[in-house]
Design a protein around this motif. Structure first.
Motif, mmCIF file in Angstrom:
data_model
loop_
_atom_site.group_PDB
_atom_site.id
_atom_site.type_symbol
_atom_site.label_atom_id
_atom_site.label_comp_id
_atom_site.label_asym_id
_atom_site.label_seq_id
_atom_site.Cartn_x
_atom_site.Cartn_y
_atom_site.Cartn_z
ATOM 1 N N GLY A 69 0.806 -1.210 0.000
ATOM 2 C CA GLY A 69 0.000 0.000 0.000
ATOM 3 C C GLY A 69 0.835 1.252 0.000
ATOM 4 O O GLY A 69 2.039 1.223 -0.294
ATOM 5 N N PHE A 70 0.176 2.356 0.354
ATOM 6 C CA PHE A 70 0.832 3.662 0.397
ATOM 7 C C PHE A 70 0.373 4.410 1.639
ATOM 8 O O PHE A 70 -0.783 4.300 2.064
ATOM 9 N N ARG A 130 -4.353 0.409 0.871
ATOM 10 C CA ARG A 130 -3.801 -0.905 1.170
ATOM 11 C C ARG A 130 -4.346 -1.904 0.166
ATOM 12 O O ARG A 130 -5.434 -1.722 -0.398
ATOM 13 N N VAL A 131 -3.593 -2.993 -0.050
ATOM 14 C CA VAL A 131 -4.070 -4.077 -0.896
ATOM 15 C C VAL A 131 -5.357 -4.631 -0.292
ATOM 16 O O VAL A 131 -5.440 -4.840 0.928
ATOM 17 N N SER A 132 -6.344 -4.821 -1.123
ATOM 18 C CA SER A 132 -7.632 -5.296 -0.644
ATOM 19 C C SER A 132 -7.518 -6.692 -0.042
ATOM 20 O O SER A 132 -6.987 -7.601 -0.676
ATOM 21 N N PRO A 133 -8.011 -6.885 1.191
ATOM 22 C CA PRO A 133 -7.948 -8.204 1.822
ATOM 23 C C PRO A 133 -9.057 -9.126 1.362
ATOM 24 O O PRO A 133 -9.087 -10.288 1.716
ATOM 25 N N TYR A 184 -13.505 2.813 -2.460
ATOM 26 C CA TYR A 184 -12.761 3.547 -3.475
ATOM 27 C C TYR A 184 -11.538 2.712 -3.815
ATOM 28 O O TYR A 184 -10.697 2.455 -2.947
ATOM 29 N N ARG A 185 -11.440 2.308 -5.060
ATOM 30 C CA ARG A 185 -10.386 1.372 -5.442
ATOM 31 C C ARG A 185 -9.593 1.881 -6.640
ATOM 32 O O ARG A 185 -10.142 2.494 -7.560
ATOM 33 N N VAL A 186 -8.278 1.592 -6.619
ATOM 34 C CA VAL A 186 -7.410 1.789 -7.776
ATOM 35 C C VAL A 186 -6.641 0.486 -7.943
ATOM 36 O O VAL A 186 -5.751 0.175 -7.150
ATOM 37 N N GLY A 187 -7.005 -0.295 -8.955
ATOM 38 C CA GLY A 187 -6.387 -1.595 -9.131
ATOM 39 C C GLY A 187 -6.657 -2.487 -7.930
ATOM 40 O O GLY A 187 -7.802 -2.635 -7.487
ATOM 41 N N VAL A 197 -8.631 2.573 -1.212
ATOM 42 C CA VAL A 197 -8.219 3.890 -0.727
ATOM 43 C C VAL A 197 -8.936 4.203 0.583
ATOM 44 O O VAL A 197 -10.162 4.080 0.679
ATOM 45 N N ASP A 198 -8.149 4.619 1.572
ATOM 46 C CA ASP A 198 -8.693 5.040 2.870
ATOM 47 C C ASP A 198 -8.918 6.546 2.809
ATOM 48 O O ASP A 198 -8.067 7.337 3.229
ATOM 49 N N LEU A 199 -10.077 6.929 2.285
ATOM 50 C CA LEU A 199 -10.348 8.336 2.047
ATOM 51 C C LEU A 199 -10.451 9.137 3.340
ATOM 52 O O LEU A 199 -10.022 10.290 3.403
#
Length: 202
Positions: A49-50, A64-67, A78-81, A85-87
């Motif tokens: 993640g970032f 974070r990578v989706s679990p 909210y997803r990118v690939g 995203v933890d908005l």
């Protein structure tokens, strides 16, 4: 003369690393500066993640990578690939900082680091509004990063590219010195005096 400076380039080319070095040098030169940068999070050699890291030392998750691969959960996220995203975390860290920058007096020139303005960050409408306000502020110079064009254009990124007060540099790691040599001729005197002191070390 360009007021704001943005770096663009492929992922992993070193944009954030350069931003961090510039930020450190500007701080040591006494230039008023605030903002944030985005940093990879790795576990066991794998990127998971970032994080968002503010220049005041606060840190929190951006994504974070989706679990889970559950499709019903995906529709609420909210997803990118592969990243979720933890908005809430992003906005809690970044929006107060940008408001503080924007509420400063125009008589005090300052620099705002925004690394980066990308797909994940642009899920936040308040962030988009805050970036526009920061770019319009007469007392603020923005030093930021934007992604290279790929796929569907990002409205705010294209807006930044088209602004007359913005200079966008296509960053390549072997062009660091020449890049900042060019920057010195385009930025405001306040930012320029800080960059002069770091041109040689970079």
């Amino acid at each position: 003369m360009s007021k704001h400076v943005f770096l663009t380039g492929p992922p992993g080319v070193g944009k954030t690393t350069l931003i961090q070095k510039v930020t450190q040098a500007l701080k040591s030169s006494g230039v008023p500066i605030d903002g944030f940068y985005t940093q990879e999070v790795r576990e066991g050699g794998r990127r998971t993640g970032f994080d968002v890291v503010t220049l005041s030392g606060n840190r929190g998750p951006l994504s974070r990578v989706s679990p889970s691969s559950d499709s019903s959960a995906s529709r609420r996220e909210y997803r990118v690939g592969q990243y979720v995203v933890d908005l809430v975390s992003f906005e809690q860290l970044v929006l107060p900082m940008l408001r503080n920058v924007n509420h400063g007096g125009d008589t005090e020139k300052r620099i705002c680091v925004i690394d980066e303005i990308g797909k994940m960050e642009l899920f936040s409408q308040p962030f988009i509004q805050a970036v526009r306000q920061t770019l319009a502020g007469s007392g603020t110079v923005v030093l930021g990063t934007i992604p290279i064009p790929k796929g569907k254009p990002l409205d705010l990124v294209e807006e930044i590219r088209s602004r007359k007060d913005v200079k966008v540099f296509n960053y390549r790691y072997w062009e660091v010195c020449s890049l900042w040599e060019s920057c010195l001729h385009r930025m405001s005197p306040d930012l320029k005096r800080g960059l002069i002191s770091i041109k040689q070390p970079l």
